[in-house]
Design a protein around this motif. Structure first.
Motif, PDB file in Angstrom:
ATOM      1  N   ASP A  45      -1.153  78.387  63.971  1.00 18.80           N
ATOM      2  CA  ASP A  45      -2.252  77.436  63.851  1.00 18.80           C
ATOM      3  C   ASP A  45      -2.055  76.525  62.646  1.00 18.80           C
ATOM      4  O   ASP A  45      -2.342  75.336  62.702  1.00 18.80           O
ATOM      5  N   GLY A  46      -1.539  77.090  61.552  1.00 15.23           N
ATOM      6  CA  GLY A  46      -1.286  76.257  60.384  1.00 15.23           C
ATOM      7  C   GLY A  46      -0.203  75.245  60.679  1.00 15.23           C
ATOM      8  O   GLY A  46      -0.319  74.052  60.385  1.00 15.23           O
ATOM      9  N   VAL A  62      -5.494  81.964  60.370  1.00 12.77           N
ATOM     10  CA  VAL A  62      -5.114  82.215  58.971  1.00 12.77           C
ATOM     11  C   VAL A  62      -3.632  81.867  58.791  1.00 12.77           C
ATOM     12  O   VAL A  62      -2.893  81.763  59.766  1.00 12.77           O
ATOM     13  N   TYR A  63      -3.249  81.648  57.542  1.00 14.29           N
ATOM     14  CA  TYR A  63      -1.828  81.493  57.229  1.00 14.29           C
ATOM     15  C   TYR A  63      -1.275  82.893  56.994  1.00 14.29           C
ATOM     16  O   TYR A  63      -1.534  83.497  55.959  1.00 14.29           O
ATOM     17  N   GLY A  64      -0.535  83.384  57.975  1.00 11.74           N
ATOM     18  CA  GLY A  64      -0.035  84.744  57.878  1.00 11.74           C
ATOM     19  C   GLY A  64       1.143  84.854  56.912  1.00 11.74           C
ATOM     20  O   GLY A  64       1.089  85.601  55.943  1.00 11.74           O
ATOM     21  N   HIS A  66      -0.004  80.246  68.339  1.00 12.60           N
ATOM     22  CA  HIS A  66      -0.472  81.586  67.975  1.00 12.60           C
ATOM     23  C   HIS A  66      -1.573  81.397  66.936  1.00 12.60           C
ATOM     24  O   HIS A  66      -1.289  81.230  65.757  1.00 12.60           O
ATOM     25  N   ASN A  88      -4.141  82.720  64.752  1.00 15.27           N
ATOM     26  CA  ASN A  88      -4.740  83.894  64.106  1.00 15.27           C
ATOM     27  C   ASN A  88      -5.755  83.480  63.046  1.00 15.27           C
ATOM     28  O   ASN A  88      -6.193  84.286  62.239  1.00 15.27           O
TER      29      ASN A  88
HETATM   30 MG   LIG Z   1      -1.647  81.480  61.560  1.00 20.20          MG
END
Ligand SMILES: [Mg+2]
Ligand SMILES: Cc1ncc(C[n+]2csc(CCOP(=O)(O)OP(=O)(O)O)c2C)c(N)n1
Lengths: 282, 567
Positions: free
Chosen positions: A91-92, A121-123, A117, A119
């Motif tokens: 997403d980022g 958030v920045y995984g 993908h 989520n």
């Molecule tokens: Mg992400």
């Protein structure tokens, strides 16, 4: 006959319980069911946990820069219209760093499937907010909680005129696989926003959080843009999954004159045969 | 023997059309000339002018003095009256402005009135062309054909403009018989072409099949040329949403299997540098043309500078090999851009091609190029020879891994990665592989160095001075050497086209034999002289620098050399 296992390679460096495993599995099944041989498929990605997919799927791969998967994919598309093209990124990557490309890619409408993908958030960089993070989510860099409302990628895509817009959840494996197949075979740009938990860094939108809210849209007319937009805007207690919109429109490939014949890659060329282009200057 | 013309007016007065008609007609007569353009970053108004130098021997640069001043407005007279030689004439429209009483060089031709008689005052520029043609004592026959080509299908416009031409021609001819003696024309038709068109044509003829860019002066002309060819010649020209997209698209296309290029100026290149680094890491062939203009930031959009050399040499994070070539003369640039494509494919590395506004916007009359000298060696692996499993980054003695295109070999896949990777292209972090991959990539430095052309030598190779230069200043430096020679100062020009890896042999040979050494650059800090010092330890005695956005004139260079060579 190709089996899903034939598309699995490498050892994913994802955290145990990460939603990316389910997405990888669904992709391998989708490719197998579509009988797409690995050498005819390109998986193109940016940077992030999601973007590591080219290393774990047996296919050609272009693992480029953070946010830049779509431009690279457009170039690949132009060079070889025969290849099946899939963009896999977070997403980022897709909506933040690559937001401008996201918008303009929809306008161009190249024939590719874009699996985001999401989520929220920045995984990879350990838990900062992404453009889809929920307001109020506290992180190491959003110490007062996320202040701005999240980007709605599906509504944005619809408003920009995307021809294929869908939402999936990594916990709905069969639906995910089938939607992937539909996106891959759709003529034009197909966006699939895939909700999935980040077990390490998103303590708000957990597997249970999604599981409690998602439901499969039934009785939905995917040719109706208005109801697609309604579905895209629904978020909160109930989150719809499904192909919200599916109406092909002219593609990049069909509009560009140079792409009407055989793929450009591999065509023979002899500079001397072009000498006559000088005549216009005489 | 030569004639120099300076034509000036406001943006919107049809100056482009005037220059196009003149250039095309003169080239068809076989005249040797150079035409440069000085224009402002605006669409209407302001002051724009062109210099046209027609000579018996190939003119290498424009000169500051003019024999004929075509003043489409009062400002042109005011600003350029000083450029006029003693026997010069001023072609102007008395309805627009009047000359001072004492000005004896005026040649009034009522451009607008005659245009109105021909059908529309807007054709005043055609009247001016006709009048100038008469002053140059040329045959009017050549011009109508060019008007017909320019306005094909618009019969009335064609008729009107031809009438306007004829009126201007007759009016001026009646006032000034045999004003100027033209140098002799050549025997055959020549091309009339500018630097950007040369580069666009070179890319097309090198087999470039994908071009993505975001418009930015002075590079846009390359895109305009290629876009015009895209349908007929089967190439994709994509206007990207920004330069970041442009370079990543070009990389994707190159990976996908076609020769690709992007072009921009300094600001756009600033946005591209992460992509350049990606080209280095993924070993993806790519040509990036950077047409320099003065910076920092937006700088002077329509003017010239050689200020981005240092930037281009080092642009991109991390250490990776690259080649940097530059545009000197139109002919050389045509073949050198082809070389850029060849090097990119052979060494699987980014190649930067430096142009500038001075090169991009300069028109010349030229013999057609010999296309059979162009190369198209893709250096791809033959499917039959590929060692299996295919590994995109397989270690080889010379560091160059066999390159396969995705989709060409059943059972084998091609994986490229922006992360540090192993032979297969898979992401790694171990120290050993990292070192091995760095070493593999950096081996290309030496290979590229061996491909660099030594700088061109003009002059005896020794003498009172050694003048160094690079890029688009070749013509002006060469003229400066001639000028100095006529004044009794003998010296040599050493001019670089290939810049990086810096070719050093001739430098080493000539430096010790020179009197004083000079390096002329269109920048404020002497970047090339500093590069030479870094790379060879050789210290140039004097930097000749110009950074006001304007190209050098031979006289300026000669004056500087004279001042210091004697001491
Ligand atoms: Mg992400
Ligand atoms: C130009 C650039 N800026 C920042 C980064 C650092 N970075 C790598 S991935 C990433 C965010 C990843 O988030 P997302 O795309 O959502 O992927 P996820 O890891 O969550 O799957 C960031 C900020 C980078 N690699 N490159």
């Amino acid at each position: 006959m190709l089996r899903p296992e034939d598309y699995l390679t490498g050892e994913p460096a994802w955290c145990p319980g990460c939603g990316n495993f389910a997405i990888r599995k669904a992709l391998s099944q989708a490719l197998a069911e579509l009988s797409l041989p690995p050498h005819r498929v390109v998986v193109c990605s940016g940077i992030g946990q999601a973007a590591k997919m080219p290393h774990y799927i047996q296919s050609n791969g272009f693992n480029g820069l953070h946010g830049r998967a779509l431009p690279a994919a457009l170039g690949i598309r132009a060079a070889n219209t025969d290849l099946t093209l899939i963009v896999e990124s977070g997403d980022g990557d897709s909506y933040g760093e690559g937001g401008n490309h996201f918008i303009h890619n929809i306008r161009r409408n190249p024939n590719l499937a874009h699996f985001v993908h999401n989520n929220q958030v920045y995984g990879l960089t350990k838990g900062q907010a992404s453009p889809t993070s929920q307001m109020g989510m506290v992180t190491g860099t959003q110490t007062e909680g996320v202040l701005a409302p999240p980007l709605n990628p599906l509504a944005l895509a619809l408003v920009m005129g995307a021809g294929f817009v869908a939402r999936c959840f990594s916990g709905e494996a069969e639906h995910l696989k089938e939607t992937m197949k539909a996106a891959i075979t759709f003529p034009g740009y197909a966006l699939v926003d895939i909700l999935h938990p980040c077990v390490s860094f998103n303590k708000v939108n957990t597997f249970k959080w999604y599981r409690d809210r998602v439901f499969l849209l039934d009785d939905h007319d995917a040719s109706n843009w208005q109801s697609a937009l309604e579905a895209a805007r629904q978020w909160g207690e109930r989150i719809p999954l499904g192909i919200f919109y599916r109406v092909p429109r002219p593609t990049f490939e069909s509009a560009v004159p140079a792409l009407q014949g055989k793929p450009l890659a591999g065509q023979p060329f002899n500079p001397a045969s072009l000498s006559r282009v000088q005549e216009e200057f005489l | 023997m030569e004639v120099n013309v300076l034509i000036g007016g406001a943006a919107g007065q049809g100056m482009e059309t005037v220059m196009h008609m003149l250039g095309k007609a003169l080239a068809r007569e076989g005249y040797l000339f150079i035409a440069t353009k000085d224009y402002m970053s605006r669409v209407r108004g302001g002051h724009n002018f062109s210099r046209l130098r027609i000579a018996a021997e190939r003119p290498w640069s424009p000169v500051d003095t003019a024999d004929i001043l075509v003043a489409m407005n009062a400002e042109t007279y005011r600003l350029h009256e000083k450029n006029l030689g003693r026997d010069g004439r001023i072609l102007f429209d008395p309805a627009r402005f009047s000359l001072p009483e004492e000005e004896g060089r005026g040649l009034p031709v009522p451009f607008e009135e005659l245009a109105r008689e021909a059908g529309d005052p807007i054709m005043a520029n055609s009247v001016a062309v006709g009048a100038l043609w008469a002053l140059l004592d040329l045959n009017l026959d050549r011009l109508p054909g060019i008007i017909e080509e320019s306005f094909r299908g618009k019969e009335e416009v064609i008729r009107g403009n031809i009438a306007a031409l004829e009126k201007g021609y007759r009016e001026a001819a009646s006032r000034c018989e045999n004003c100027f003696a033209m140098p002799p024309a050549g025997t055959g038709k020549l091309m009339y072409i500018d630097g950007n068109q040369v580069l666009g044509m070179a890319a097309l003829a090198s087999g470039c099949r994908f071009f993505a860019a975001y418009p930015m002066t002075p590079a846009t002309g390359i895109m305009t040329y290629l876009a015009g060819k895209s349908t007929a010649h089967g190439l994709v020209v994509e206007q990207a949403e920004d330069e970041i997209a442009a370079i990543n698209m070009a990389l994707g296309a190159s990976y996908g299997g076609v020769r690709s290029m992007t072009a921009t100026s300094g600001g756009g290149f600033s946005l591209m540098v992460e992509g350049l680094s990606l080209a280095g890491m993924t070993e993806t062939p790519l040509v990036v043309t950077v047409a320099m203009r003065p910076g920092p930031a937006t700088g002077l959009p329509t003017r010239t500078e050689q200020g981005d050399l240092d930037f281009v040499l080092k642009a991109g994070h991390g250490e990776f090999p690259r080649a940097v070539l530059s545009a000197t003369t139109h002919e050389d640039a045509f073949f050198r851009l082809n070389k850029a494509f060849e090097l990119a494919d052979r060494y699987q590395a980014p190649v930067l091609f430096l142009s500038d506004q001075n090169f991009a916007d300069t028109h010349r009359s030229l013999e057609p190029f010999d296309f059979s000298r162009l190369g198209h060696n893709r250096c791809l692996a033959e499917a039959a020879d590929v060692e299996k499993p295919y590994k995109r980054y397989r270690y080889r003695e010379d560091g160059i891994s066999p390159r396969l295109l995705p989709g060409t070999l059943p059972g084998e896949v091609v994986l490229v990665d922006s992360d540090e990777h192993d032979e297969r292209g898979n992401i790694i972090e171990d120290a050993k592989t990292r070192r091995a991959m760095m070493d593999k990539r950096l081996k290309k430095d030496a290979l590229l160095a061996a491909e660099m052309d030594e700088p061109g030598v003009y002059g005896p190779g020794e003498g009172d001075y050694l003048l160094l230069g690079w890029g688009s200043t070749y013509g002006v430096l060469r003229e400066a050497v001639d000028l100095l020679g006529r004044e009794g100062l003998k010296g040599t020009l050493l001019h670089f086209s290939d810049l990086w890896p810096l070719p050093k042999t001739r430098l080493g040979d000539l430096f010790p034999r020179a009197g004083k050494t000079f390096c002329a650059e269109n920048n404020a800090t002497g970047q090339f002289a500093a590069l030479i010092r870094r790379e060879t330890g050789l210290q140039v005695d004097h930097n000749i620098l110009k950074y006001d956005g304007r190209p050098f004139f031979p006289e300026e260079i000669a004056a500087e050399v004279k001042k210091h060579a004697a001491t």
